[in-house]
Design an enzyme around this catalytic site. Structure first.
Site, short mmCIF file in Angstrom:
data_model
loop_
_atom_site.label_atom_id
_atom_site.label_comp_id
_atom_site.label_asym_id
_atom_site.label_seq_id
_atom_site.Cartn_x
_atom_site.Cartn_y
_atom_site.Cartn_z
N HIS A 186 -11.63 21.57 -12.22
CA HIS A 186 -10.45 21.61 -12.85
C HIS A 186 -9.56 23.13 -12.42
O HIS A 186 -8.77 23.53 -12.24
CB HIS A 186 -10.24 21.65 -14.34
CG HIS A 186 -10.54 20.16 -14.80
ND1 HIS A 186 -9.64 18.90 -14.63
CD2 HIS A 186 -11.54 19.69 -15.48
CE1 HIS A 186 -10.06 18.13 -14.96
NE2 HIS A 186 -11.42 18.39 -15.75
N GLU A 192 -15.87 21.31 -14.99
CA GLU A 192 -14.65 21.99 -15.46
C GLU A 192 -14.44 23.25 -14.30
O GLU A 192 -13.17 23.44 -14.18
CB GLU A 192 -15.07 22.99 -16.67
CG GLU A 192 -15.35 22.02 -17.84
CD GLU A 192 -14.50 21.14 -18.04
OE1 GLU A 192 -13.17 21.29 -17.93
OE2 GLU A 192 -14.71 19.91 -18.66
#
Length: 152
Positions: free
Chosen positions: A74, A71
């Site tokens: 991202h 994550e």
């Protein structure tokens, strides 16, 4: 691993960000108890990372840290204005550089087999299904015989 509170979770994410990416994490991170099929997600409009708490409690620490690193890939690519989606070249490259997983492993609690067993009364073929089926509506796929319900 026990469930972390908000402050501990933010500290863990920020430490991983500084260690693996040499950048600080400056936005929000939280657990989302409604996540079922994924370990986490990054919401670009809010610059928010949401993590599945079941991965923190049911899996080992390395799996949960891998999800956080995924994550963060991202997050940092989005902040820099680069391709942050799964299909983007920048994203796949950063995953390799940081040793982040592309996908998370399924949860042990979600690994269920079948709940319902049906047997053809004509050819005795066994059908194992997760969902119930209407035996008045469906027939055997091999011989078109009637199906009978067996408890699993």
């Amino acid at each position: 691993m026990t469930l972390l509170d908000d402050e501990e979770l933010y500290q863990l994410v920020n430490d991983l960000s500084e260690t693996c990416f040499n950048k600080s994490f400056q936005h929000d991170v939280r657990f989302n108890h409604r996540l079922r099929t994924t370990g986490g997600r990054y919401i670009p409009a809010k610059r928010l990372i949401e993590l599945n708490p079941k991965y923190a409690t049911e899996m080992d620490g390395s799996e949960f840290i891998g999800i956080i690193k995924h994550e963060l890939c991202h997050y940092h690519l989005h902040i820099e204005g680069k391709g942050y989606k799964h299909r983007d070249k920048d994203f796949r490259k950063l995953l390799k550089e940081t040793g982040s997983p592309r996908h998370c492993s399924p949860l042990p609690s979600e690994k269920k087999g079948y709940n319902h067993v049906y047997t053809c009364e004509k050819c005795q073929h066994i059908y194992k299904r997760k969902r119930r089926i209407d035996v008045k509506k469906y027939r055997c796929g091999r011989c078109h015989g009637e199906l009978g319900y067996n408890s699993s």
